[in-house]
Write an enzyme that holds these catalytic residues in place. Structure first.
Site, PDB file in Angstrom:
ATOM      1  N   MET A 169       0.665  -1.442   0.081  1.00 59.51           N
ATOM      2  CA  MET A 169       0.097  -0.096  -0.094  1.00 59.51           C
ATOM      3  C   MET A 169       0.828   1.299  -0.075  1.00 59.51           C
ATOM      4  SD  MET A 169      -3.315  -0.575   0.339  1.00 59.51           S
ATOM      5  CE  MET A 169      -4.514  -2.048   0.258  1.00 59.51           C
ATOM      6  N   GLY A 190       2.523   5.557  -2.355  1.00 61.17           N
ATOM      7  CA  GLY A 190       1.906   4.384  -2.955  1.00 61.17           C
ATOM      8  C   GLY A 190       0.085   4.810  -2.975  1.00 61.17           C
ATOM      9  N   HIS A 191      -0.583   3.810  -2.312  1.00 62.24           N
ATOM     10  CA  HIS A 191      -1.964   3.987  -2.273  1.00 62.24           C
ATOM     11  C   HIS A 191      -2.587   4.844  -1.315  1.00 62.24           C
ATOM     12  CE1 HIS A 191      -5.830   2.743  -3.611  1.00 62.24           C
ATOM     13  NE2 HIS A 191      -6.333   2.202  -2.491  1.00 62.24           N
ATOM     14  N   TRP A 192      -1.708   4.946  -0.232  1.00 57.25           N
ATOM     15  CA  TRP A 192      -2.112   5.625   0.978  1.00 57.25           C
ATOM     16  C   TRP A 192      -1.591   7.415   0.935  1.00 57.25           C
ATOM     17  CZ3 TRP A 192      -1.261   0.983   4.991  1.00 57.25           C
ATOM     18  CH2 TRP A 192      -2.222   0.099   5.029  1.00 57.25           C
TER      19      TRP A 192
END
Length: 283
Positions: A170, A261-263
């Protein structure tokens, strides 16, 4: 006041047509709704713990656990309509227009809510959004992305080791507080076993995580200002998703963050807090 004390002190519940919803209510001013993602152990607080206290100095922040996650009631995916749930929560709390901030699954909810209830929305902010239902040119040929595969495995076997793998995929750099986040996610998942069992049952039936996203035509009709934030190194939902969204939504702007990343809201929390505050306040 410590973060854990603030989390507990701000915890409240409201009953909607499908069950009880847990939420955190902090601060004063324009209402800012925070919507979490779909990962195991996800809650409003685990997704936005680095943001809530800072944002609450300028806004009334509502961090909501959606049905199927955290302290809210358990449901299967066929019973979930998070945009409808958000409307019920706001009506129950007698709140009119809000700014909606969503990560991943929460981003999909934010866009659907803005498309279907434009009179209730002032701004939308998404992080790691998905253009659900649209084929991604650079998506993996064998189906789910690397990040989603790790997320599914963490639901099936929510050990600290698998949660560490989840945190790693993530984020761009998981060398910081990854162990703390992994333990929190594992603890949350084990605390609410029915949520995990329902999610795994949906996986076994090959059901999607979200059944009622906004359609491309609905997304194209969104008229409120939209800010799309996306990590260039997102291995869960590629930045291509937000490139498609920014080309579809008339009043949209896109910020791509390198080494992220995703966060976005956790990896670059200070920058996230500044950008979101400036966007909503128009400064």
């Amino acid at each position: 006041m410590t973060a854990s004390m603030l989390e507990k002190r701000s915890e409240q519940y409201v009953t909607v047509s499908t069950g009880d919803i847990r939420y955190h209510d902090i601060g004063n001013g324009p209402v800012l709704v925070l919507l979490h993602g779909s990962g195991p152990g996800a809650t409003a607080w685990s997704n936005f713990g680095s943001n809530i206290e800072v944002l609450s100095k300028r806004f009334r922040v509502l961090g909501i656990d959606m049905p199927g996650w955290g302290g809210s009631h358990a449901v299967r995916v066929r019973e979930r309509d998070h945009a409808a749930t958000l409307l019920e929560v706001l009506d129950a709390l007698e709140i009119g227009r809000v700014a909606v901030v969503g990560n991943s699954m929460g981003a999909v909810t934010a866009l659907a809510f803005a498309a279907r209830h434009p009179e209730r929305v002032t701004h939308v902010v998404t992080m790691g959004a998905a253009m659900v239902g649209q084929q991604m040119i650079f998506g993996p040929a064998d189906g789910p992305t690397e990040g989603l595969k790790v997320l599914f495995q963490a639901y099936r076997d929510p050990t600290p080791r698998n949660m560490m793998r989840l945190v790693d995929v993530m984020t761009f750099d998981s060398s910081g507080n990854s162990e703390e986040v992994a333990v929190e996610r594992s603890t949350n998942t084990l605390m609410y076993p029915e949520h995990r069992e329902n999610f795994v049952a949906d996986l076994d039936e090959h059901l999607p995580i979200i059944l009622k996203p906004a359609t491309p035509s609905e997304i194209a009709g969104i008229k409120v200002p939209v800010l799309l934030l996306h990590g260039r190194d997102d291995r869960v939902l590629s930045v291509e998703n937000s490139l498609r969204l920014v080309s579809t939504i008339k009043d949209a702007r896109l910020v791509i963050i390198n080494r992220c990343g995703h966060w976005v809201q956790l990896e670059h929390s200070d920058e996230f807090n500044r950008i979101v505050t400036s966007f909503i306040e128009g400064t």
